[in-house]
Design a protein around this motif. Structure first.
Motif, short mmCIF file in Angstrom:
data_model
loop_
_atom_site.label_atom_id
_atom_site.label_comp_id
_atom_site.label_asym_id
_atom_site.label_seq_id
_atom_site.Cartn_x
_atom_site.Cartn_y
_atom_site.Cartn_z
N GLY A 218 0.65 -0.99 -0.10
CA GLY A 218 0.02 -0.42 0.17
C GLY A 218 0.79 1.39 -0.36
N GLU A 219 0.41 2.50 0.01
CA GLU A 219 0.95 3.50 -0.21
C GLU A 219 1.47 4.01 1.04
OE1 GLU A 219 0.15 8.49 -0.36
OE2 GLU A 219 -1.28 6.77 -0.41
N VAL A 220 3.16 4.33 1.08
CA VAL A 220 3.42 4.37 1.73
C VAL A 220 4.26 6.07 2.89
CG1 VAL A 220 6.09 3.88 2.77
CG2 VAL A 220 4.97 2.26 1.99
N ILE A 221 3.64 6.24 3.80
CA ILE A 221 3.72 7.64 3.73
C ILE A 221 4.92 8.28 4.39
CG2 ILE A 221 3.15 9.59 5.51
CD1 ILE A 221 0.59 7.69 5.31
N ALA A 222 5.83 6.90 5.30
CA ALA A 222 6.66 7.53 5.74
C ALA A 222 7.82 6.24 6.34
CB ALA A 222 7.02 8.76 7.45
N ILE A 223 9.18 6.37 6.48
CA ILE A 223 10.23 5.40 6.40
C ILE A 223 10.51 5.97 7.62
CG2 ILE A 223 12.07 3.88 6.08
CD1 ILE A 223 10.75 3.32 3.46
N ARG A 224 11.02 5.58 8.75
CA ARG A 224 12.60 5.82 9.93
C ARG A 224 12.56 4.92 10.12
NH1 ARG A 224 6.86 7.50 11.43
NH2 ARG A 224 6.64 6.06 13.44
N LYS A 225 14.05 5.14 9.26
CA LYS A 225 15.24 3.56 9.22
C LYS A 225 15.93 4.48 10.47
CE LYS A 225 18.27 1.21 6.83
NZ LYS A 225 19.28 0.53 7.65
N SER A 226 16.67 3.09 11.85
CA SER A 226 17.85 3.09 12.20
C SER A 226 18.54 2.28 11.83
CB SER A 226 16.72 2.51 13.57
OG SER A 226 18.37 2.26 14.73
N LYS A 227 19.83 2.65 12.87
CA LYS A 227 21.53 2.17 12.73
C LYS A 227 21.15 0.32 12.82
CE LYS A 227 23.80 6.65 12.24
NZ LYS A 227 24.97 7.48 13.26
N LYS A 228 20.09 0.12 13.44
CA LYS A 228 20.27 -1.13 14.59
C LYS A 228 19.22 -2.12 13.08
CE LYS A 228 21.03 0.99 18.06
NZ LYS A 228 21.71 1.16 20.13
N ASN A 229 19.60 -1.93 12.47
CA ASN A 229 18.85 -3.42 11.06
C ASN A 229 17.43 -2.59 11.28
OD1 ASN A 229 21.76 -3.55 10.53
ND2 ASN A 229 22.09 -5.28 11.72
#
Length: 595
Positions: A137-148
């Motif tokens: 589906g439509e992705v609004i935001a991705i918050r990625k961390s450095k810990k995989n």
């Protein structure tokens, strides 16, 4: 709700390149019960039927269910879901072992649109994450961390259920076998403040709509408020008088008249107008009596019809009961089975009970009629007189109206006279009431004073009794002290006699300043004390020291003893003015030279 994650707001990335294996995506999305879509958003299978998703054991997902806050039903354990390999542009997803239990998930938060994705490869980028999860589906935001791990927020709630389908898949970037390019995805519900805020806003909106619907329903069923009553004026009075003569508008006009009278609009100027309106209201009494008589006649006719119908019903009940009784006789009874006999007996009892109830009701109606007939027989002579006088009623009506008008005028004058009398009587009554109130207040004050005096007398008696007890105790103590003193004097005499017998040397020393062994001991103790204090000490200080050894020692005895021994002790004055103080010093060494 992430630790060390960075916020990114990304738009949907349109991937215009062809897929490496479109059939794998089509199979996976068919398992989800969705129409298979390509990377560009075009349908892969134009003739897709959502019901085909049931062939793999996964029920189709209803997009409306998450919006209502309902979690989709779990998959039955006896129908395992078939997951296949999914090929993407930059990575490949391998399904988990179908024999392993499904991955555990936390409780779904209300209005959840955010998922937690763990187990990402170390070399995974946001572009790869978007490539994998934008198919859900439509992705609004991705918050990625450095810990995989990362957090993905979708536009709608049902997209979260599609993302959870990928939990357990093993991801591999390209064809590399390095550990940094592989990982096992773990997708779970995430608790985000934005999701909770949107859900609460939606719930508040639904609550507002519900309150608005209830308010509209209450206003719809609320009875209308009565119209306000106009204020009195000559014009309104004439309008109300005309309405009082009309039968259809009588109820409205009589309510207005009642409100005016209660407001106090009647005075000497408007009394005649109000009297005419009251007289016209009185003329309606005859009409109301006639209407009541007509309704009573209708009620009597209805009673007669009801009585006839009830008697017919009772006849039919009697016939039915007769049928049951005839069927219960031996000629016919022997041919019925047990079940049939039981039913017939039950029906017979029910019919007899109902018949008895209706019979009692009919007998009650007949008793009431007999009572009414007896009352009418008693009142027959008065009715005969009324019939004879009915011919003269038309002639007497005019005279009655005139008499009524005169009587009303007389009543009005009487009321005025009574009001004047009441006003005069009220003044006198007010004075009487004030006097009575004052008398009551004085009586209450006297009663209170009497009660207070009684309490004081009781306390006085108690105090006198206590004083008498104290006096008695004092006398007892004084007698005990006298006895103790006598005992001490006798014991001192005995001791003196014994000392004279044992110590004859003391007789030779009777002329010396020291008269007893006790005084000798005191002199020795005082001498040692003052020897330690070379600058001298006051008599109080010396006595305080001696009283520690013997509490019976008094300052007068010590001072007399020390004044007698002038060669041993010397009194000197020290200090100036207010600090002047008498001190005793030890002078025994100098006194020895003098003697």
């Amino acid at each position: 709700s992430t630790d060390g994650g960075r916020n990114l707001s990304l738009d949907s990335i349109l991937m215009g390149l062809p897929m490496s294996d479109p059939t794998a995506w089509a199979t996976a999305m068919n398992n989800l019960g969705m129409a298979p879509m390509g990377m560009t958003g075009q349908p892969l299978l134009p003739d897709f039927d959502p019901a085909l998703g049931m062939m793999t054991g996964i029920p189709p997902i209803n997009p409306m269910m998450p919006g209502l806050g309902i979690v989709p039903p779990p998959i039955p354990p006896d129908m395992p879901a078939v997951k296949e390999i999914i090929h993407c542009k930059s990575c490949t997803l391998f399904p988990p072992n179908p024999h392993l239990p499904p991955p555990a998930t936390r409780e779904r938060p209300p209005g959840c649109k955010t998922v937690f994705v763990g187990g990402l490869p170390e070399n995974g980028t946001e572009q790869i994450i978007m490539e994998v999860f934008e198919q859900c589906g439509e992705v609004i935001a991705i918050r990625k961390s450095k810990k995989n791990f990362c957090h993905i927020r979708f536009a709608e709630e049902f997209m979260v259920d599609k993302a959870l389908y990928l939990s357990g898949y093993r991801i591999r970037l390209g064809s590399s076998t390095d550990k940094k390019d592989t990982g096992r995805l773990h997708v779970d519900f995430a608790q985000a403040r934005d999701d909770l805020y949107e859900w609460e806003c939606k719930q508040r909106m639904l609550a507002r709509e519900e309150r608005h619907r209830r308010r509209l329903a209450e206003e719809r069923f609320r009875p209308p408020s009565p119209p306000p009553v106009v204020h009195y004026s000559d014009h309104e009075c004439s309008v109300v008088a005309e309405k009082l003569k009309d039968d259809t508008k009588f109820s409205e006009a009589i309510q207005t008249l009642l409100t005016w009278i209660e407001r106090g609009e009647v005075n000497r100027r408007t009394a005649n107008n109000f009297y005419s309106m009251i007289q016209s209201a009185n003329s309606h009494i005859r009409r109301l009596v006639n209407e009541k008589a007509a309704h009573e006649k209708e009620m009597e006719e209805a009673k007669e019809k009801f009585k006839l119908a009830l008697s017919g019903i009772l006849v039919q009940f009697e016939q039915i009961v007769a049928v049951y009784h005839s069927a219960s006789k031996q000629k016919a009874w022997d041919h019925f089975t047990k079940a049939q006999r039981k039913n017939i007996s039950v029906w017979c009892k029910q019919a007899e009970e109902i018949r008895n109830i209706h019979n009692d009701e009919l007998m009650g109606i007949r008793r009431e009629e007999e009572m009414e007939m007896s009352d009418e027989e008693i009142e027959d002579p008065s009715e005969m007189k009324e019939t004879e006088e009915s011919a003269l009623v038309s002639q007497v009506e005019a005279l009655k109206e005139e008499n009524d008008s005169l009587r009303w005028q007389l009543d009005a004058y009487r009321n005025e006279v009574e009001l004047l009398k009441q006003e005069q009587g009220k003044a006198s009554r007010d004075e009487d009431t004030t006097k009575e109130q004052q008398m009551k207040l004085l009586q209450q004050a006297l009663q209170g004073m009497q009660k207070h005096l009684l309490k004081v007398q009781e306390e006085y008696k108690k105090r006198e009794a206590e004083l008498e007890k104290v006096k008695e105790d004092k006398l007892k103590i004084e007698t005990l002290l006298e006895n103790l003193k006598e005992q001490e004097s006798s014991t001192s005499r005995v001791c003196a006699c014994s000392q004279e017998k044992e110590c004859p040397v003391e007789k030779t020393l009777s002329n010396s300043p020291v008269k007893s062994e006790r005084e000798v001991l005191l002199v020795g103790i005082i001498s040692t004390f003052l020897h330690v204090h070379p600058f001298g000490a006051s008599i109080e200080y010396i006595c305080s020291y001696l009283q520690r050894l013997d509490s019976k020692i008094c300052t007068a005895e010590v001072e007399v003893l020390m004044t007698r021994l002038q060669n041993t002790f010397r009194q000197e004055l020290s200090g100036v003015g207010a600090s002047l103080e008498k001190r005793w010093k030890f002078c025994g060494f100098d006194g020895l030279k003098m003697t």
